[in-house]
Enzyme design. Structure first.
Site, PDB file in Angstrom:
ATOM      1  N   SER A 289      71.007  60.900  54.463  1.00 24.33           N
ATOM      2  CA  SER A 289      69.563  60.815  54.229  1.00 24.33           C
ATOM      3  C   SER A 289      68.819  60.491  55.515  1.00 24.33           C
ATOM      4  O   SER A 289      69.314  59.773  56.370  1.00 24.33           O
ATOM      5  CB  SER A 289      69.243  59.730  53.199  1.00 24.33           C
ATOM      6  OG  SER A 289      67.833  59.611  53.103  1.00 24.33           O
ATOM      7  N   LYS A 344      73.857  59.191  46.719  1.00 25.77           N
ATOM      8  CA  LYS A 344      72.789  59.919  47.437  1.00 25.77           C
ATOM      9  C   LYS A 344      71.803  60.528  46.428  1.00 25.77           C
ATOM     10  O   LYS A 344      70.589  60.543  46.650  1.00 25.77           O
ATOM     11  CB  LYS A 344      73.396  61.019  48.319  1.00 25.77           C
ATOM     12  CG  LYS A 344      72.371  61.981  48.932  1.00 25.77           C
ATOM     13  CD  LYS A 344      71.413  61.253  49.860  1.00 25.77           C
ATOM     14  CE  LYS A 344      70.364  62.014  50.588  1.00 25.77           C
ATOM     15  NZ  LYS A 344      69.981  63.333  50.391  1.00 25.77           N
ATOM     16  N   HIS A 347      69.607  57.835  45.306  1.00 27.05           N
ATOM     17  CA  HIS A 347      68.677  57.558  46.418  1.00 27.05           C
ATOM     18  C   HIS A 347      67.477  58.503  46.313  1.00 27.05           C
ATOM     19  O   HIS A 347      66.319  58.083  46.388  1.00 27.05           O
ATOM     20  CB  HIS A 347      69.396  57.758  47.760  1.00 27.05           C
ATOM     21  CG  HIS A 347      68.476  57.866  48.946  1.00 27.05           C
ATOM     22  ND1 HIS A 347      67.742  59.009  49.229  1.00 27.05           N
ATOM     23  CD2 HIS A 347      68.147  56.969  49.910  1.00 27.05           C
ATOM     24  CE1 HIS A 347      67.014  58.806  50.305  1.00 27.05           C
ATOM     25  NE2 HIS A 347      67.242  57.584  50.741  1.00 27.05           N
ATOM     26  N   ASN A 348      67.757  59.773  46.123  1.00 30.20           N
ATOM     27  CA  ASN A 348      66.663  60.748  46.041  1.00 30.20           C
ATOM     28  C   ASN A 348      65.819  60.520  44.788  1.00 30.20           C
ATOM     29  O   ASN A 348      64.604  60.719  44.803  1.00 30.20           O
ATOM     30  CB  ASN A 348      67.220  62.170  46.036  1.00 30.20           C
ATOM     31  CG  ASN A 348      67.695  62.588  47.421  1.00 30.20           C
ATOM     32  OD1 ASN A 348      67.960  61.741  48.263  1.00 30.20           O
ATOM     33  ND2 ASN A 348      67.807  63.873  47.661  1.00 30.20           N
ATOM     34  N   GLU A 351      63.568  57.794  45.511  1.00 29.83           N
ATOM     35  CA  GLU A 351      62.570  58.384  46.432  1.00 29.83           C
ATOM     36  C   GLU A 351      61.479  59.140  45.655  1.00 29.83           C
ATOM     37  O   GLU A 351      60.290  59.005  45.956  1.00 29.83           O
ATOM     38  CB  GLU A 351      63.335  59.327  47.369  1.00 29.83           C
ATOM     39  CG  GLU A 351      62.539  60.136  48.336  1.00 29.83           C
ATOM     40  CD  GLU A 351      63.467  61.134  49.068  1.00 29.83           C
ATOM     41  OE1 GLU A 351      64.475  60.714  49.665  1.00 29.83           O
ATOM     42  OE2 GLU A 351      63.187  62.350  49.003  1.00 29.83           O
TER      43      GLU A 351
HETATM   44  P1  NDP Z   1      68.904  74.973  55.945  1.00 30.52           P
HETATM   45  O1  NDP Z   1      68.437  75.941  54.940  1.00 30.52           O
HETATM   46  O2  NDP Z   1      68.053  74.670  57.116  1.00 30.52           O
HETATM   47  O3  NDP Z   1      70.328  75.443  56.505  1.00 30.52           O
HETATM   48  C1  NDP Z   1      71.324  75.895  55.632  1.00 30.52           C
HETATM   49  C2  NDP Z   1      72.564  76.225  56.449  1.00 30.52           C
HETATM   50  O4  NDP Z   1      73.546  76.676  55.511  1.00 30.52           O
HETATM   51  C3  NDP Z   1      72.342  77.366  57.434  1.00 30.52           C
HETATM   52  O5  NDP Z   1      73.087  77.121  58.593  1.00 30.52           O
HETATM   53  C4  NDP Z   1      72.901  78.571  56.684  1.00 30.52           C
HETATM   54  O6  NDP Z   1      73.391  79.569  57.529  1.00 30.52           O
HETATM   55  C5  NDP Z   1      74.064  77.936  55.966  1.00 30.52           C
HETATM   56  N1  NDP Z   1      74.470  78.728  54.821  1.00 30.52           N
HETATM   57  C6  NDP Z   1      73.780  78.957  53.688  1.00 30.52           C
HETATM   58  N2  NDP Z   1      74.496  79.728  52.846  1.00 30.52           N
HETATM   59  C7  NDP Z   1      75.663  79.986  53.485  1.00 30.52           C
HETATM   60  C8  NDP Z   1      76.828  80.715  53.144  1.00 30.52           C
HETATM   61  N3  NDP Z   1      76.943  81.328  51.963  1.00 30.52           N
HETATM   62  N4  NDP Z   1      77.838  80.768  54.034  1.00 30.52           N
HETATM   63  C9  NDP Z   1      77.736  80.136  55.223  1.00 30.52           C
HETATM   64  N5  NDP Z   1      76.665  79.423  55.609  1.00 30.52           N
HETATM   65  C10 NDP Z   1      75.652  79.342  54.737  1.00 30.52           C
HETATM   66  O7  NDP Z   1      69.260  73.640  55.122  1.00 30.52           O
HETATM   67  P2  NDP Z   1      69.225  72.126  55.580  1.00 30.52           P
HETATM   68  O8  NDP Z   1      69.835  71.988  56.919  1.00 30.52           O
HETATM   69  O9  NDP Z   1      67.891  71.547  55.349  1.00 30.52           O
HETATM   70  O10 NDP Z   1      70.171  71.475  54.475  1.00 30.52           O
HETATM   71  C11 NDP Z   1      71.584  71.556  54.516  1.00 30.52           C
HETATM   72  C12 NDP Z   1      72.121  70.642  53.430  1.00 30.52           C
HETATM   73  O11 NDP Z   1      71.689  69.312  53.704  1.00 30.52           O
HETATM   74  C13 NDP Z   1      71.605  70.971  52.030  1.00 30.52           C
HETATM   75  O12 NDP Z   1      72.592  70.682  51.091  1.00 30.52           O
HETATM   76  C14 NDP Z   1      70.438  70.025  51.866  1.00 30.52           C
HETATM   77  O13 NDP Z   1      70.164  69.736  50.517  1.00 30.52           O
HETATM   78  C15 NDP Z   1      70.979  68.801  52.593  1.00 30.52           C
HETATM   79  N6  NDP Z   1      69.971  67.877  53.074  1.00 30.52           N
HETATM   80  C16 NDP Z   1      68.811  68.332  53.635  1.00 30.52           C
HETATM   81  C17 NDP Z   1      67.861  67.438  54.087  1.00 30.52           C
HETATM   82  C18 NDP Z   1      66.599  67.896  54.736  1.00 30.52           C
HETATM   83  O14 NDP Z   1      65.723  67.043  54.949  1.00 30.52           O
HETATM   84  N7  NDP Z   1      66.450  69.170  55.076  1.00 30.52           N
HETATM   85  C19 NDP Z   1      68.085  65.973  53.975  1.00 30.52           C
HETATM   86  C20 NDP Z   1      69.365  65.623  53.435  1.00 30.52           C
HETATM   87  C21 NDP Z   1      70.250  66.547  52.989  1.00 30.52           C
HETATM   88  P3  NDP Z   1      72.414  80.790  57.966  1.00 30.52           P
HETATM   89  O15 NDP Z   1      71.461  80.199  58.947  1.00 30.52           O
HETATM   90  O16 NDP Z   1      73.370  81.732  58.556  1.00 30.52           O
HETATM   91  O17 NDP Z   1      71.751  81.290  56.731  1.00 30.52           O
END
Ligand code: NDP
Length: 623
Positions: A289, A344, A347-348, A351
């Protein structure tokens, strides 16, 4: 670096050793050239060397390895005791490369080979003596010498200690955090022709992450990691995790660890832990988080899974986590199975309700009290010094001050809330566990109501309800109502975790959870700090001495806020949920006797009686 290329006679040591020496540009030595005359004669006469014969020869080779800064030395090194002599007291990196082949294959090669000192008849004695090394770089001699050399080169290239898959918002920030904390990192993002190309390499270039290795080939990424491998997934939760795990399984070795840092559902995490255990692989489900900035500067981390696996990833996770006021990492082992992701999720959920309370305060102050966003921000800021400081309070004040030209940006944002599902999961989980997390549910439903924007506009024009002023309600009263509603929200969130812990036998430490939520995460607050010591007492928050006094003092304000706001025509889902819960939870005699009677009336569901404490149930023929 000294590399001993080992294996039985005719396994190709000299050919591969020379190729390797030329590739690495280091001197090459063939151990056979260091045998004393007596050993050469013995072998030529068809007699096998014994340990005593070999000892002096091995000591000579050890001296050679000590003298040379870098060298490739080919040597059969069949037994562990021989290898121990070879590497004894070497103060440089030593690698053994084992060229592995079957007796039949090597026999055929020996037959073809002419003029070698080792007669074919001694091959069996070599296999008899061979103790295969467990830690050497082992390569099959069925490959060509060039292929063998390439494989060895790959194995010798410097490896990373930690791998991260998924360079989205969170993945990129976590990578930078890991690198800033001196972790040898390998980064991977998938390749999709024309869509996702060179993502990792471009990211590495953009931020000059020179120490990190970047890949868009999963096999190469995995090979670039030291074992047991530690691979963190920061990808979209759901099927993507299963797809990546399936792709990884054939590339991994027993004992490797996959860490899912996304917002996966806790039941999926449990399923993945169990299924990977069948492959002798570990899976850790961890909440992370803090959003993009937290991931970069230090998030709060909530890992769950097997404790032994956690011990191996602990140094990495603790290094990148936020630090609490005592300098301790906001990361602790939560518990087994999907407990990390459950915590987690809650937590959300907390939130959601914290955000909704602030949204309701904004609505009341802005439209009920006619305050400007700036004035509301001033009020919120003033509450910080009165025990109400929190990350969400701070950012809400900042949001309210933000202007675009002459307009407050908040006035330009559509009042239609999105969500990514964790509030929904918390509500469903609470319902399944039978715990009344009413404020989280109310906050979630408030978002759902908001999403019906066009229907709301239509209904507004049909009914034409007006809001009236709530001037009589002071901002101090709102502050006290908010203080109490937050206590109730935290009470519900922690009790939901306690209920899950008891139900699933996770033995969760609520005090430790409160501690890792004091920094890095979205719900960090002064209240959370206060909760750490009292959560140890196993008493629910509303029963803790300090909170009892606050509840008694603030209740009248929560009532006043609800009466004033509802009668002025405002919707206050979270504040009303807080008050309803407080009254329902603190009344010793409620109305559920009517429910029980109704259930017994139409369904013979039976009821317990107040005049019989034995637990016996009764049925009445009501007609
Ligand atoms: P993004 O959408 O920014 O990034 C997602 C990532 O996952 C990208 O690198 C994407 O690759 C990859 N991806 C998606 N589908 C596939 C697949 N089928 N095979 C391989 N790679 C894949 O998401 P976030 O970084 O925001 O979030 C990532 C995780 O963290 C999620 O579970 C989210 O819920 C969690 N999270 C997010 C927070 C936030 O504030 N954003 C906070 C806490 C947790 P590509 O670029 O190639 O599509």
């Amino acid at each position: 670096m000294i590399i001993f290329v080992m294996g039985v006679s005719a396994s190709g040591k000299t050919t591969v050793g020379k190729l390797l020496a030329s590739e690495l540009n280091v001197p090459f030595f063939d151990a056979d050239d260091f045998h004393p005359e007596v050993n050469l004669k013995k072998m030529a006469s068809g007699k096998a060397l014994n340990d005593e014969d070999r000892k002096g020869w091995l000591i000579t080779l050890n001296a050679l390895a000590k003298k040379e800064a870098k060298a490739i030395i080919t040597c059969s090194a069949l037994k562990e005791s021989y290898r121990n002599i070879l590497k004894e007291d070497l103060d440089k990196a030593v690698h053994f490369v084992y060229l592995k082949g079957s007796y039949e294959l090597i026999y055929d090669r020996m037959i073809e080979r002419e003029g070698h000192m080792m007669p074919v008849s001694l091959l069996q004695s070599q296999f008899d003596a061979l103790e295969e090394p467990s830690t050497a770089i082992t390569v099959s001699i069925e490959l060509s010498p060039q292929e063998i050399t390439e494989k060895i080169m790959k194995e010798l290239s410097p490896k990373s200690d930690f791998g991260l898959i998924g360079l989205g918002v969170m993945g990129k920030s976590l990578c930078r955090n890991l690198i800033n904390n001196n972790v040898e990192l390998a980064m991977y993002n998938r390749h999709i022709d024309g869509v996702e190309e060179r993502v990792a390499a471009n990211f590495k270039e953009e931020y000059a992450l020179d120490s990190a290795a970047a890949f868009d080939d999963l096999r190469q990424f995995v090979q670039a990691l030291n074992t047991p491998r530690k691979i963190m997934l920061m990808v979209s939760a759901g099927p993507a995790i299963d797809h990546i795990v399936q792709d990884l399984i054939p590339l991994l070795d027993a004992g490797d660890i996959i860490i899912d840092g996304g917002n996966s559902h806790y039941s999926d995490t449990k399923r993945r832990i169990d299924s990977l255990a069948e492959h002798n692989l570990h899976f850790i489900g961890t909440g992370v988080s803090g959003g993009e900035e937290g991931a970069l500067k230090g998030p709060s981390i909530m890992p769950g899974g097997h404790p032994d696996a956690y011990e191996q990833v602990k140094p990495f996770l603790e290094r990148i986590a936020a630090k609490d006021k005592d300098g301790l990492p906001c990361c602790t082992y939560i518990g087994p199975a999907g407990s990390g992701h459950f915590v987690k999720m809650v937590h959300n959920g907390i939130e959601y309700a914290e955000m909704q309370l602030l949204a309701e305060i904004y609505q009341l102050c802005r439209f009920g009290k006619g305050m400007s966003p700036e004035q509301i921000a001033d009020v919120l800021d003033s509450w910080k010094a009165d025990g109400l400081d929190s990350f969400l309070l701070e950012i809400t004040a900042n949001i309210l001050r933000k202007k675009e030209d002459d307009a407050y940006l908040i006035d330009l944002i559509l009042d239609k809330a999105g969500n990514k599902g964790t509030g929904n999961w918390t509500t469903v989980a609470a319902s399944q566990l039978g715990y009344p997390a009413t404020m989280i549910t109310a906050a979630l439903y408030a978002r759902y109501v908001s999403s019906y924007k066009s229907s709301r506009e239509e209904a507004s024009s049909v009914f034409g309800f007006e809001n009236s002023a709530v001037q009589a309600l002071s901002t101090d009263a709102i502050k006290e109502a908010y203080r109490l509603a937050r206590i109730i929200n935290h009470h519900q969130g922690f009790e939901l975790i306690r209920t899950a812990s008891d139900t699933f036998e996770w033995s969760l430490d609520l005090s430790a959870i409160a501690r890792i939520w004091t920094n890095g995460c979205i719900i960090r607050s002064e209240l959370m700090e206060q909760l750490i010591p009292s959560m140890n007492a196993h008493a629910a928050i509303l029963h803790q001495n300090k909170q009892v006094k606050t509840v008694q003092d603030a209740r009248e304000h929560l009532i006043a806020l609800n009466i004033a706001s509802l009668s002025a025509g405002f919707s206050m889902p979270c504040f009303t949920a807080a008050l309803n819960f407080l009254h329902g939870y603190t009344e010793s005699r409620g109305s559920a006797n009517i429910i029980q009677a109704q259930r017994d009336y139409f369904g013979a569901h039976r009821y317990e009686r107040v005049d019989d404490s034995s637990g016996k149930t009764y049925h009445t023929n009501w007609i």
